[in-house]
Design a protein around this motif. Structure first.
Motif, PDB file in Angstrom:
ATOM      1  N   VAL A 189       0.868  -1.169   0.000  1.00 51.72           N
ATOM      2  CA  VAL A 189       0.000   0.000   0.000  1.00 51.72           C
ATOM      3  C   VAL A 189       0.906   1.220   0.000  1.00 51.72           C
ATOM      4  CG1 VAL A 189      -1.795   1.275   1.207  1.00 51.72           C
ATOM      5  CG2 VAL A 189      -1.829  -1.226   1.219  1.00 51.72           C
ATOM      6  N   ASN A 190       0.756   2.060  -1.014  1.00 51.60           N
ATOM      7  CA  ASN A 190       1.651   3.208  -1.207  1.00 51.60           C
ATOM      8  C   ASN A 190       3.116   2.781  -1.223  1.00 51.60           C
ATOM      9  OD1 ASN A 190      -0.257   5.202  -1.562  1.00 51.60           O
ATOM     10  ND2 ASN A 190      -0.328   5.788   0.592  1.00 51.60           N
ATOM     11  N   GLY A 191       3.385   1.623  -1.818  1.00 55.40           N
ATOM     12  CA  GLY A 191       4.754   1.158  -1.993  1.00 55.40           C
ATOM     13  C   GLY A 191       5.361   0.470  -0.799  1.00 55.40           C
ATOM     14  N   THR A 192       4.628   0.359   0.297  1.00 61.79           N
ATOM     15  CA  THR A 192       5.143  -0.269   1.516  1.00 61.79           C
ATOM     16  C   THR A 192       4.430  -1.587   1.757  1.00 61.79           C
ATOM     17  OG1 THR A 192       5.632   1.882   2.513  1.00 61.79           O
ATOM     18  CG2 THR A 192       5.449  -0.007   4.003  1.00 61.79           C
ATOM     19  N   GLY A 241      -1.902   0.907  13.753  1.00 60.71           N
ATOM     20  CA  GLY A 241      -1.761   2.360  13.687  1.00 60.71           C
ATOM     21  C   GLY A 241      -2.887   2.984  12.893  1.00 60.71           C
ATOM     22  N   LEU A 242      -2.774   4.293  12.691  1.00 63.80           N
ATOM     23  CA  LEU A 242      -3.852   5.061  12.089  1.00 63.80           C
ATOM     24  C   LEU A 242      -3.694   5.290  10.586  1.00 63.80           C
ATOM     25  CD1 LEU A 242      -4.243   7.799  14.855  1.00 63.80           C
ATOM     26  CD2 LEU A 242      -5.828   5.924  14.379  1.00 63.80           C
ATOM     27  N   THR A 243      -2.710   4.634   9.959  1.00 65.41           N
ATOM     28  CA  THR A 243      -2.412   4.937   8.558  1.00 65.41           C
ATOM     29  C   THR A 243      -3.638   4.807   7.664  1.00 65.41           C
ATOM     30  OG1 THR A 243      -0.125   4.225   8.842  1.00 65.41           O
ATOM     31  CG2 THR A 243      -0.976   4.334   6.601  1.00 65.41           C
ATOM     32  N   HIS A 244      -4.281   3.644   7.692  1.00 64.50           N
ATOM     33  CA  HIS A 244      -5.421   3.408   6.803  1.00 64.50           C
ATOM     34  C   HIS A 244      -6.646   4.185   7.273  1.00 64.50           C
ATOM     35  CE1 HIS A 244      -2.740   0.449   5.266  1.00 64.50           C
ATOM     36  NE2 HIS A 244      -2.876  -0.370   6.292  1.00 64.50           N
ATOM     37  N   TYR A 245      -6.821   4.289   8.571  1.00 62.58           N
ATOM     38  CA  TYR A 245      -7.950   5.043   9.120  1.00 62.58           C
ATOM     39  C   TYR A 245      -7.862   6.519   8.727  1.00 62.58           C
ATOM     40  CZ  TYR A 245     -11.161   7.060  12.536  1.00 62.58           C
ATOM     41  OH  TYR A 245     -12.177   7.752  13.131  1.00 62.58           O
ATOM     42  N   ASN A 246      -6.660   7.087   8.790  1.00 60.13           N
ATOM     43  CA  ASN A 246      -6.479   8.482   8.407  1.00 60.13           C
ATOM     44  C   ASN A 246      -6.739   8.692   6.917  1.00 60.13           C
ATOM     45  OD1 ASN A 246      -5.863   9.321  10.998  1.00 60.13           O
ATOM     46  ND2 ASN A 246      -3.648   9.147  10.729  1.00 60.13           N
ATOM     47  N   ALA A 247      -6.340   7.707   6.106  1.00 59.39           N
ATOM     48  CA  ALA A 247      -6.631   7.803   4.671  1.00 59.39           C
ATOM     49  C   ALA A 247      -8.128   7.787   4.416  1.00 59.39           C
ATOM     50  CB  ALA A 247      -5.950   6.660   3.917  1.00 59.39           C
ATOM     51  N   LEU A 248      -8.854   6.997   5.220  1.00 58.27           N
ATOM     52  CA  LEU A 248     -10.309   6.952   5.116  1.00 58.27           C
ATOM     53  C   LEU A 248     -10.932   8.304   5.459  1.00 58.27           C
ATOM     54  CD1 LEU A 248     -13.146   5.526   5.061  1.00 58.27           C
ATOM     55  CD2 LEU A 248     -12.720   4.953   7.461  1.00 58.27           C
ATOM     56  N   THR A 249     -10.575   8.832   6.606  1.00 61.61           N
ATOM     57  CA  THR A 249     -11.212  10.060   7.076  1.00 61.61           C
ATOM     58  C   THR A 249     -10.789  11.283   6.263  1.00 61.61           C
ATOM     59  OG1 THR A 249      -9.482  10.316   8.766  1.00 61.61           O
ATOM     60  CG2 THR A 249     -11.514   9.180   9.407  1.00 61.61           C
ATOM     61  N   ALA A 286     -12.041   1.282   7.003  1.00 63.86           N
ATOM     62  CA  ALA A 286     -10.781   1.047   7.727  1.00 63.86           C
ATOM     63  C   ALA A 286     -11.039   1.244   9.205  1.00 63.86           C
ATOM     64  CB  ALA A 286      -9.681   1.993   7.241  1.00 63.86           C
ATOM     65  N   GLY A 287     -10.070   0.850  10.013  1.00 62.36           N
ATOM     66  CA  GLY A 287     -10.206   0.988  11.458  1.00 62.36           C
ATOM     67  C   GLY A 287     -10.565  -0.330  12.116  1.00 62.36           C
ATOM     68  N   GLU A 298      -7.785  -5.108  11.612  1.00 57.73           N
ATOM     69  CA  GLU A 298      -8.331  -4.015  10.820  1.00 57.73           C
ATOM     70  C   GLU A 298      -8.738  -4.539   9.450  1.00 57.73           C
ATOM     71  OE1 GLU A 298      -7.195   0.560   9.588  1.00 57.73           O
ATOM     72  OE2 GLU A 298      -5.565  -0.893   9.847  1.00 57.73           O
ATOM     73  N   SER A 299      -9.981  -4.311   9.075  1.00 60.33           N
ATOM     74  CA  SER A 299     -10.464  -4.656   7.742  1.00 60.33           C
ATOM     75  C   SER A 299     -10.462  -3.399   6.892  1.00 60.33           C
ATOM     76  CB  SER A 299     -11.875  -5.240   7.809  1.00 60.33           C
ATOM     77  OG  SER A 299     -11.871  -6.463   8.516  1.00 60.33           O
ATOM     78  N   VAL A 300      -9.762  -3.467   5.772  1.00 54.39           N
ATOM     79  CA  VAL A 300      -9.620  -2.308   4.897  1.00 54.39           C
ATOM     80  C   VAL A 300     -10.248  -2.642   3.552  1.00 54.39           C
ATOM     81  CG1 VAL A 300      -8.011  -0.688   3.820  1.00 54.39           C
ATOM     82  CG2 VAL A 300      -7.472  -1.688   6.062  1.00 54.39           C
ATOM     83  N   ALA A 301     -11.061  -1.734   3.030  1.00 51.61           N
ATOM     84  CA  ALA A 301     -11.688  -1.923   1.722  1.00 51.61           C
ATOM     85  C   ALA A 301     -11.711  -0.598   0.994  1.00 51.61           C
ATOM     86  CB  ALA A 301     -13.108  -2.470   1.869  1.00 51.61           C
ATOM     87  N   GLY A 302     -11.498  -0.650  -0.300  1.00 55.80           N
ATOM     88  CA  GLY A 302     -11.512   0.577  -1.080  1.00 55.80           C
ATOM     89  C   GLY A 302     -11.884   0.333  -2.517  1.00 55.80           C
TER      90      GLY A 302
END
Length: 324
Positions: A189-192, A241-249, A286-287, A298-302
């Motif tokens: 995700v974002n190269g990481t 951490g908040l990486t994906h959650y922050n991208a969501l919000t 996310a979150g 954390e379940s992430v969907a986009g």
């Protein structure tokens, strides 16, 4: 028993004109069935408590269902062509060819296939019975993987016609073809690299599957795009951490890449590879939440989006196959 079941595919030149299947795929399951329309009379008559035996019309307007299998290091390219639409090939480099699949037209000449399935008859499964379907289209697809498993693809298919009268083709399979295992896969995700429990990418090609008309025939017309195709990326990971959650919000777009490799060399240094790239993903989920003492996940969907320049989704398949 279904131990002698087989599944093959053949490229059609003209939509719904069946061809002999020549490419065979190991598979897990299939569920292609007739799409039956029954028109029943509601007319009344004396002593008419039940419907009469001759008061209905039945027609088959197409066939549809699903196929599930594990993509191998050889022979998967033909499926990717019908899943996405466009392919460009480079190589050979160190005996390896890279086929790059991007979204393209799924309508017209060269965009359909014939599928044949053997459903052996009897408890012992010793009597073959071929079911052959023409005018094949991939309505939607999903590639996924989880810890301890193999790369899997699930396809939703549409067909124009079907028959049980075509002889069963003789199956042959690519030599040395192997699955893609979870130990050779990674998500970025974002190269990481993000360690995940599971991931999936789903595409709905938005094909109109109800093109039926009064035309002295009950056959469904060729399914064409009838909406904006959707791309969905999902994964489950540790709550770290908040990486994906922050991208969501914040509504930030991220890049998503799923890479599957196999260690068996094609040439001297090159290895088989399947990579899915979605350059711009809007995270819609996310979150985490607390519901017990278990470790938080954390379940992430986009949704994959088009940025006006890059392909919304690209699948590259590096293999010994010279053609998809």
């Amino acid at each position: 028993m279904a131990l002698t079941a087989q599944l093959g595919i053949g490229a059609e030149t003209t939509y719904a004109t069946p061809v002999t299947v020549t490419r065979f795929q190991e598979f897990i399951s299939e569920s292609v069935t007739p799409e039956v329309i029954t028109a029943e009379s509601n007319a009344l008559r004396a002593s008419g408590l039940y419907r009469r035996t001759n008061a209905y019309c039945r027609s088959v307007s197409g066939y549809g269902g699903s196929v599930s299998f594990e993509p191998l290091t050889k022979g998967f390219g033909i499926w990717l062509k019908y899943m996405l639409g466009t392919v460009a090939t480079s190589g050979a480099t160190d005996s390896a060819y890279t086929h790059t699949f991007t979204s393209g037209s799924l309508c017209g000449a060269g965009t359909s296939f014939t599928l044949q399935v053997n459903r052996p008859v009897g408890a012992c499964g010793t009597t073959p019975q071929a079911f052959t379907y023409s005018g094949g289209k991939v309505a939607s697809w999903k590639m996924s993987m989880s810890v301890g498993g193999l790369l899997t693809v699930d396809l939703t298919l549409l067909f124009a016609d079907g028959t049980t009268a075509t002889a069963l083709a003789t199956a042959s399979y690519p030599t040395g073809a192997e699955p893609f295992c979870w130990g050779g896969a990674s998500i970025k995700v974002n190269g990481t690299i993000v360690p995940v429990d599971d991931w999936s990418v789903e595409v709905d090609n938005m094909l109109k599957d109800d093109r039926r008309s009064i035309q002295a025939s009950t056959a469904r017309g060729e399914p064409v795009r009838d909406g904006i195709p959707t791309i969905t990326a999902n994964f489950t990971c540790d709550w770290s951490g908040l990486t994906h959650y922050n991208a969501l919000t914040a509504g930030t777009l991220v890049s998503f890449e799923a890479l599957c490799t196999n260690p068996t060399l094609i040439g001297t240094t090159s290895t088989p590879e399947l990579k899915i790239t979605v350059p711009k993903v809007r995270i819609d989920e996310a979150g985490t939440s607390v519901s017990g003492v278990e470790m938080l996940k954390e379940s992430v969907a986009g949704q994959g989006l088009y940025d006006g320049t890059n392909q919304a989704i690209t699948v590259t398949y590096t293999t010994a196959d010279a053609t998809p």
